[in-house]
Design an enzyme around this catalytic site. Structure first.
Site, PDB file in Angstrom:
ATOM      1  N   GLY A  62      33.855  31.935  33.535  1.00  0.00           N
ATOM      2  CA  GLY A  62      33.155  31.740  34.900  1.00  0.00           C
ATOM      3  C   GLY A  62      34.272  31.227  35.799  1.00  0.00           C
ATOM      4  CB  CYS A  89      37.236  30.964  29.319  1.00  0.00           C
ATOM      5  SG  CYS A  89      38.330  30.282  30.150  1.00  0.00           S
ATOM      6  CE1 TYR A  90      31.787  26.767  34.417  1.00  0.00           C
ATOM      7  CE2 TYR A  90      30.081  27.515  32.876  1.00  0.00           C
ATOM      8  CZ  TYR A  90      30.514  26.896  34.119  1.00  0.00           C
ATOM      9  OH  TYR A  90      29.689  25.934  34.814  1.00  0.00           O
ATOM     10  CG  HIS A 176      39.020  35.845  28.899  1.00  0.00           C
ATOM     11  ND1 HIS A 176      37.573  35.872  29.329  1.00  0.00           N
ATOM     12  CD2 HIS A 176      39.721  34.799  29.730  1.00  0.00           C
ATOM     13  CE1 HIS A 176      37.637  34.683  30.419  1.00  0.00           C
ATOM     14  NE2 HIS A 176      38.727  34.162  30.529  1.00  0.00           N
ATOM     15  CD  GLU A 178      36.112  38.634  27.690  1.00  0.00           C
ATOM     16  OE1 GLU A 178      36.531  38.055  26.772  1.00  0.00           O
ATOM     17  OE2 GLU A 178      36.109  37.848  28.855  1.00  0.00           O
ATOM     18  CG  ASP A 235      24.833  59.297  36.664  1.00  0.00           C
ATOM     19  OD1 ASP A 235      25.526  59.566  35.642  1.00  0.00           O
ATOM     20  OD2 ASP A 235      25.323  58.589  37.561  1.00  0.00           O
ATOM     21  CE  LYS A 381      29.368  58.943  35.658  1.00  0.00           C
ATOM     22  NZ  LYS A 381      28.330  59.406  36.712  1.00  0.00           N
TER      23      LYS A 381
HETATM   24  N1  GLN Z   1      36.829  28.013  35.608  1.00  0.00           N
HETATM   25  C1  GLN Z   1      37.281  27.587  34.424  1.00  0.00           C
HETATM   26  C2  GLN Z   1      38.807  27.276  34.280  1.00  0.00           C
HETATM   27  O1  GLN Z   1      39.475  27.372  35.240  1.00  0.00           O
HETATM   28  C3  GLN Z   1      36.857  28.814  33.327  1.00  0.00           C
HETATM   29  C4  GLN Z   1      37.751  29.947  33.796  1.00  0.00           C
HETATM   30  C5  GLN Z   1      37.245  31.143  32.827  1.00  0.00           C
HETATM   31  O2  GLN Z   1      36.201  31.121  32.171  1.00  0.00           O
HETATM   32  N2  GLN Z   1      38.061  32.287  32.826  1.00  0.00           N
HETATM   33  O3  GLN Z   1      39.220  26.801  33.419  1.00  0.00           O
END
Ligand code: GLN
Length: 525
Positions: A62, A89-90, A176, A178, A235, A381
């Site tokens: 986030g 991450c966040y 990340h 993903e 769809d 999709k």
């Molecule tokens: N905002 C947080 C940071 O800058 C997390 C970033 C993120 O989740 N990609 O570290």
């Protein structure tokens, strides 16, 4: 749909809590790629209001800083579920914040690749991913280990690249998994879902068809009837076919010919849906009505509004003419909403401000006292396409390019008249025909011809003519958020251009649009 079982109760489900990262939906996407059902909800979701029990929870990345005053935080009840948790991450910073608050601004932002260094051989999350490239995108970092956590992976810049709780399956990772730039990210997500959360990998479209047909039958009941609009696109066709499989002729499809459909579209849709797929379809020719309302209108937004409103008006009128069997009533309105639309409306950034006018059926529900039925609302999709193929819908229809609700009205720039529509339509059909003939259709994401109401000089049969311009557009994209123009070879363009000026009356020149999005958009209006 309260009385009906939720998909998340029918399949083992991973809950993804969205803290607003631009990658959040990709987590769900990746899990589904290896047949694990995942659902994304905003990070503010109260666990007690969930209505189903996840097999595991992922906290997304986030844009916020966990230590900021207005930062979003997870409902602590998530820890009482006693299921594995993965913070990305966040999400990891959130776990650290809850367990000792050792999070702060890093000396420098870290954005880009890093090499993962796994410290333990036997941890289930990191099996098979040691030494792989992972993708970083953060400015904050852990200043120390969260209470009761140990470090299990590092990278050059992140001493706490992966952490795990001493006794519980609660993990945090700084990168990340993903995004495809994390080369083995999918393996890690699979380790989490399948090995740690023990989810079954049974999310397949074959299984979905069975459970969805049952769900529709339970919802509609033995006698009620359903109506829905079809457009000729994938769809609405897939949704209609699914309804037909579930309740047969108690589903009534309506195609409104608004006068700005593609060449022979109404005729072709009727053939495919009725003859090919056995769908109970009524085609309504309202082209004169639409075109008369569009008379003199040149503003694109105005055109969209007129088409949207007229559509609702015509649809209501036609729906009222459908007489269900004795004593039955139409209770539901089918809509082909897809998961990305759902994500957009629930994402943590708040509800989207831009509602596509044509797709806004809100008015219909109020006026007609209908309940909405959305059998595709859990699907991406590509899942809908796969479902369509399983339901016996042709490859050509399943892989059809998207077509905007206001149709050719926004591809005839300026005033929309019957004559102008005929020119744009004819040029477009030649263009698409050549694209198909050259085997390029499936390589292009969207292609169409636009009519520009500019008079340009030409010489045809020794006569000077002043006629209009056709602009050809073809784009490649994966998500339609950004796109690039398609690099046709010159011989192809030469062929199409020559066919259009020779075969379509009223066209003196053909140009090819070489603008990407951004800064341009896909459509011209
Ligand atoms: N905002 C947080 C940071 O800058 C997390 C970033 C993120 O989740 N990609 O570290």
């Amino acid at each position: 749909m309260v009385s009906v079982e939720q998909v998340s109760n029918m399949f083992d489900t991973i809950l993804v809590l969205d803290f607003g990262s631009q990658y959040s939906h990709l987590i769900t996407r990746r899990l589904r790629e290896f047949n694990v059902y995942a659902e994304m909800l905003p990070c503010t979701q109260k666990i007690s209001e969930l209505g189903w029990t996840p097999k595991g929870v992922i906290l997304s990345g986030g844009p916020y800083s966990v230590y900021a005053e207005d930062a979003p935080h997870v409902d602590h009840a998530v820890f009482d579920l006693n299921v594995p948790i993965l913070g990305i991450c966040y999400g990891m910073q959130e776990l650290a914040w809850i367990n000792g608050k050792q999070v702060g601004r890093g000396e420098k932002r870290e954005y880009g690749p890093a090499t993962l260094n796994v410290l333990t051989k036997d941890d289930p999350l990191f099996q098979g991913v040691d030494n792989s490239r992972v993708w970083m995108s953060h400015g904050d970092k852990l200043h120390g280990l969260p209470t009761n956590f140990k470090v299990i992976a590092t990278s050059d810049n992140s001493p706490y690249c992966g952490v795990v709780h001493e006794t519980k399956p609660i993990y945090g990772i700084q990168f990340h998994p993903e995004v495809t730039h994390s080369t083995l990210g999918k393996v890690l997500l699979k380790n989490f879902a399948v090995n740690l959360c023990k989810t079954k990998q049974n999310w397949t479209m074959e299984n979905f068809i069975d459970s969805e047909i049952q769900r529709i039958r339970d919802l509609v009941g033995p006698t009620a009837e359903v109506i829905g609009a079809v457009s000729g696109g994938v769809d609405s066709t897939v949704a209609s076919k699914l309804m037909t499989e579930a309740i047969g002729d108690r589903f009534h499809a309506i195609l409104v010919d608004n006068g700005v459909l593609r060449l022979d579209e109404a005729k072709n849709v009727k053939k495919t849906l009725v003859d090919g797929l056995g769908i109970n379809l009524k085609v309504v020719d309202a082209s004169e009505e639409f075109l008369s309302k569009l008379k003199g209108v040149t503003d694109p937004e105005q055109k969209r509004k007129i088409i949207g409103h007229t559509f609702i008006h015509v649809f209501e009128r036609e729906a009222a003419l459908i007489k269900p069997k004795d004593g039955q009533e139409i209770k539901f309105l089918l809509q082909g909403t897809l998961y990305p639309d759902v994500i957009e409306s629930i994402s943590f950034k708040g509800p989207s401000q831009t509602i596509k006018t044509h797709h806004n059926v809100g008015g219909l529900l109020d006026d007609m006292k209908l309940q909405l039925i959305e059998p595709l609302r859990e699907l991406f999709k590509d899942e809908v396409r796969h479902l369509g193929e399983l339901l016996g819908i042709s490859h050509e229809l399943v892989w059809r390019h998207p077509f905007p609700g206001p149709g050719i009205a926004i591809r005839v720039l300026g005033e929309v008249t019957k004559e102008q529509v005929a020119i744009a339509r004819h040029a477009d059909s030649i263009y698409i025909e050549e694209i198909r003939k050259h085997g390029l259709y499936d390589k292009i994401s969207q292609a169409f011809a636009c009519l520009l109401p500019v008079k340009t000089v030409g010489v045809q049969g020794d006569n000077r003519v002043y006629d209009q311009v056709i602009a050809l557009r073809a784009i490649e994209t994966t998500d339609f958020m950004t796109c690039d123009w398609f690099p046709f070879d010159h011989a192809f363009l030469k062929k199409v251009s020559s066919r259009i000026v020779n075969e379509v009356d009223g066209v003196a020149r053909v140009v090819y649009d070489i603008t990407s999005k951004p800064p341009a958009t896909v459509e011209w209006e």
